[in-house]
Design a protein around this motif. Sequence first.
Motif, PDB file in Angstrom:
ATOM      1  N   VAL A 172       0.838  -1.209   0.000  1.00 12.31           N
ATOM      2  CA  VAL A 172       0.000   0.000   0.000  1.00 12.31           C
ATOM      3  C   VAL A 172       0.866   1.249   0.000  1.00 12.31           C
ATOM      4  O   VAL A 172       0.561   2.223  -0.690  1.00 12.31           O
ATOM      5  CB  VAL A 172      -0.979   0.013   1.195  1.00 12.31           C
ATOM      6  CG1 VAL A 172      -1.608   1.372   1.383  1.00 12.31           C
ATOM      7  CG2 VAL A 172      -2.057  -1.028   1.002  1.00 12.31           C
ATOM      8  N   ALA A 173       1.951   1.245   0.763  1.00  8.65           N
ATOM      9  CA  ALA A 173       2.837   2.416   0.791  1.00  8.65           C
ATOM     10  C   ALA A 173       3.418   2.673  -0.591  1.00  8.65           C
ATOM     11  O   ALA A 173       3.465   3.815  -1.058  1.00  8.65           O
ATOM     12  CB  ALA A 173       3.943   2.229   1.823  1.00  8.65           C
ATOM     13  N   VAL A 174       3.852   1.591  -1.261  1.00  9.96           N
ATOM     14  CA  VAL A 174       4.385   1.733  -2.621  1.00  9.96           C
ATOM     15  C   VAL A 174       3.291   2.245  -3.558  1.00  9.96           C
ATOM     16  O   VAL A 174       3.512   3.169  -4.346  1.00  9.96           O
ATOM     17  CB  VAL A 174       4.984   0.400  -3.121  1.00  9.96           C
ATOM     18  CG1 VAL A 174       5.330   0.471  -4.597  1.00  9.96           C
ATOM     19  CG2 VAL A 174       6.221   0.044  -2.297  1.00  9.96           C
ATOM     20  N   LEU A 175       2.099   1.651  -3.466  1.00 12.59           N
ATOM     21  CA  LEU A 175       0.976   2.120  -4.290  1.00 12.59           C
ATOM     22  C   LEU A 175       0.633   3.575  -3.990  1.00 12.59           C
ATOM     23  O   LEU A 175       0.290   4.344  -4.896  1.00 12.59           O
ATOM     24  CB  LEU A 175      -0.270   1.255  -4.061  1.00 12.59           C
ATOM     25  CG  LEU A 175      -0.251  -0.162  -4.591  1.00 12.59           C
ATOM     26  CD1 LEU A 175      -1.571  -0.859  -4.250  1.00 12.59           C
ATOM     27  CD2 LEU A 175       0.005  -0.191  -6.081  1.00 12.59           C
ATOM     28  N   THR A 176       0.759   3.946  -2.734  1.00  9.58           N
ATOM     29  CA  THR A 176       0.446   5.320  -2.339  1.00  9.58           C
ATOM     30  C   THR A 176       1.461   6.292  -2.935  1.00  9.58           C
ATOM     31  O   THR A 176       1.073   7.354  -3.436  1.00  9.58           O
ATOM     32  CB  THR A 176       0.404   5.430  -0.802  1.00  9.58           C
ATOM     33  OG1 THR A 176      -0.563   4.501  -0.308  1.00  9.58           O
ATOM     34  CG2 THR A 176       0.019   6.817  -0.355  1.00  9.58           C
ATOM     35  N   TYR A 177       2.737   5.937  -2.875  1.00  7.21           N
ATOM     36  CA  TYR A 177       3.750   6.776  -3.534  1.00  7.21           C
ATOM     37  C   TYR A 177       3.452   6.892  -5.031  1.00  7.21           C
ATOM     38  O   TYR A 177       3.484   7.983  -5.599  1.00  7.21           O
ATOM     39  CB  TYR A 177       5.157   6.186  -3.358  1.00  7.21           C
ATOM     40  CG  TYR A 177       5.851   6.559  -2.077  1.00  7.21           C
ATOM     41  CD1 TYR A 177       6.196   7.875  -1.800  1.00  7.21           C
ATOM     42  CD2 TYR A 177       6.191   5.584  -1.144  1.00  7.21           C
ATOM     43  CE1 TYR A 177       6.849   8.210  -0.632  1.00  7.21           C
ATOM     44  CE2 TYR A 177       6.840   5.911   0.030  1.00  7.21           C
ATOM     45  CZ  TYR A 177       7.166   7.229   0.281  1.00  7.21           C
ATOM     46  OH  TYR A 177       7.813   7.556   1.445  1.00  7.21           O
ATOM     47  N   ILE A 178       3.186   5.762  -5.667  1.00  8.44           N
ATOM     48  CA  ILE A 178       2.879   5.773  -7.097  1.00  8.44           C
ATOM     49  C   ILE A 178       1.644   6.622  -7.370  1.00  8.44           C
ATOM     50  O   ILE A 178       1.623   7.421  -8.307  1.00  8.44           O
ATOM     51  CB  ILE A 178       2.700   4.332  -7.626  1.00  8.44           C
ATOM     52  CG1 ILE A 178       4.020   3.584  -7.585  1.00  8.44           C
ATOM     53  CG2 ILE A 178       2.115   4.331  -9.034  1.00  8.44           C
ATOM     54  CD1 ILE A 178       3.894   2.086  -7.838  1.00  8.44           C
ATOM     55  N   ASN A 179       0.612   6.463  -6.530  1.00  7.86           N
ATOM     56  CA  ASN A 179      -0.608   7.239  -6.697  1.00  7.86           C
ATOM     57  C   ASN A 179      -0.328   8.737  -6.611  1.00  7.86           C
ATOM     58  O   ASN A 179      -0.817   9.522  -7.427  1.00  7.86           O
ATOM     59  CB  ASN A 179      -1.641   6.835  -5.644  1.00  7.86           C
ATOM     60  CG  ASN A 179      -2.958   7.522  -5.843  1.00  7.86           C
ATOM     61  OD1 ASN A 179      -3.676   7.221  -6.793  1.00  7.86           O
ATOM     62  ND2 ASN A 179      -3.284   8.452  -4.973  1.00  7.86           N
ATOM     63  N   GLY A 180       0.451   9.122  -5.624  1.00  9.99           N
ATOM     64  CA  GLY A 180       0.778  10.538  -5.477  1.00  9.99           C
ATOM     65  C   GLY A 180       1.528  11.085  -6.675  1.00  9.99           C
ATOM     66  O   GLY A 180       1.212  12.158  -7.194  1.00  9.99           O
ATOM     67  N   ILE A 181       2.507  10.332  -7.132  1.00  7.90           N
ATOM     68  CA  ILE A 181       3.304  10.775  -8.290  1.00  7.90           C
ATOM     69  C   ILE A 181       2.439  10.840  -9.544  1.00  7.90           C
ATOM     70  O   ILE A 181       2.506  11.812 -10.313  1.00  7.90           O
ATOM     71  CB  ILE A 181       4.520   9.846  -8.480  1.00  7.90           C
ATOM     72  CG1 ILE A 181       5.505  10.041  -7.319  1.00  7.90           C
ATOM     73  CG2 ILE A 181       5.204  10.099  -9.808  1.00  7.90           C
ATOM     74  CD1 ILE A 181       6.567   8.966  -7.202  1.00  7.90           C
ATOM     75  N   LEU A 182       1.596   9.825  -9.743  1.00  7.80           N
ATOM     76  CA  LEU A 182       0.710   9.833 -10.916  1.00  7.80           C
ATOM     77  C   LEU A 182      -0.307  10.967 -10.858  1.00  7.80           C
ATOM     78  O   LEU A 182      -0.642  11.572 -11.881  1.00  7.80           O
ATOM     79  CB  LEU A 182       0.007   8.485 -11.073  1.00  7.80           C
ATOM     80  CG  LEU A 182       0.890   7.320 -11.509  1.00  7.80           C
ATOM     81  CD1 LEU A 182       0.090   6.022 -11.534  1.00  7.80           C
ATOM     82  CD2 LEU A 182       1.532   7.593 -12.855  1.00  7.80           C
ATOM     83  N   ASN A 183      -0.813  11.258  -9.649  1.00  8.61           N
ATOM     84  CA  ASN A 183      -1.735  12.390  -9.511  1.00  8.61           C
ATOM     85  C   ASN A 183      -1.055  13.701  -9.887  1.00  8.61           C
ATOM     86  O   ASN A 183      -1.647  14.545 -10.555  1.00  8.61           O
ATOM     87  CB  ASN A 183      -2.284  12.489  -8.083  1.00  8.61           C
ATOM     88  CG  ASN A 183      -3.516  11.652  -7.872  1.00  8.61           C
ATOM     89  OD1 ASN A 183      -4.118  11.139  -8.810  1.00  8.61           O
ATOM     90  ND2 ASN A 183      -3.903  11.506  -6.624  1.00  8.61           N
ATOM     91  N   ILE A 184       0.171  13.864  -9.454  1.00  7.33           N
ATOM     92  CA  ILE A 184       0.908  15.086  -9.773  1.00  7.33           C
ATOM     93  C   ILE A 184       1.147  15.180 -11.276  1.00  7.33           C
ATOM     94  O   ILE A 184       0.869  16.212 -11.902  1.00  7.33           O
ATOM     95  CB  ILE A 184       2.238  15.152  -8.985  1.00  7.33           C
ATOM     96  CG1 ILE A 184       1.950  15.319  -7.492  1.00  7.33           C
ATOM     97  CG2 ILE A 184       3.124  16.277  -9.503  1.00  7.33           C
ATOM     98  CD1 ILE A 184       3.150  15.087  -6.588  1.00  7.33           C
ATOM     99  N   ILE A 185       1.642  14.093 -11.865  1.00 12.29           N
ATOM    100  CA  ILE A 185       1.902  14.092 -13.311  1.00 12.29           C
ATOM    101  C   ILE A 185       0.601  14.298 -14.083  1.00 12.29           C
ATOM    102  O   ILE A 185       0.539  15.105 -15.016  1.00 12.29           O
ATOM    103  CB  ILE A 185       2.601  12.777 -13.736  1.00 12.29           C
ATOM    104  CG1 ILE A 185       4.013  12.725 -13.165  1.00 12.29           C
ATOM    105  CG2 ILE A 185       2.629  12.640 -15.256  1.00 12.29           C
ATOM    106  CD1 ILE A 185       4.684  11.359 -13.295  1.00 12.29           C
ATOM    107  N   GLY A 186      -0.439  13.568 -13.697  1.00 17.98           N
ATOM    108  CA  GLY A 186      -1.725  13.690 -14.380  1.00 17.98           C
ATOM    109  C   GLY A 186      -2.303  15.088 -14.281  1.00 17.98           C
ATOM    110  O   GLY A 186      -2.832  15.627 -15.255  1.00 17.98           O
TER     111      GLY A 186
END
Length: 128
Positions: free
Chosen positions: A11-25
Amino acid sequence: MAARPGSVTFVAVLTYINGILNIIGGVVILLTRDQMAAGNSATLGGITTAAIISLLLGIVVVIVARGLLRGSPGARAVVTVVMIIDLFNGLFLLFNSQVAGGVIQILWSLLIIVLLYTRRANAFFTGR
């Protein structure tokens, strides 16, 4: 004190990915919103709002994701709230002609929320 379950690390890894993807998106949507709206000012406002929400949520998620690895109940609560807001933002995207992005955002947010509240994750976060 319970050992950190693999699901919490995941979940922590997914959360980091989610945050980065939200920023990029959010940045990509802001840069291309005029083309996406195709001259419709009502749609332009909705797309701009969704992009700004994505950016802000992404920044918050990246900041608190580390707390998940340490078992911080506060980080868990913040990520849960952000994922719920992210889920509603996905619904907002659905209604603003961004169906694929909205569906992916909704499913991703639900996955993170569900994994944060498994029995082993509950033991980990309450043992801190």
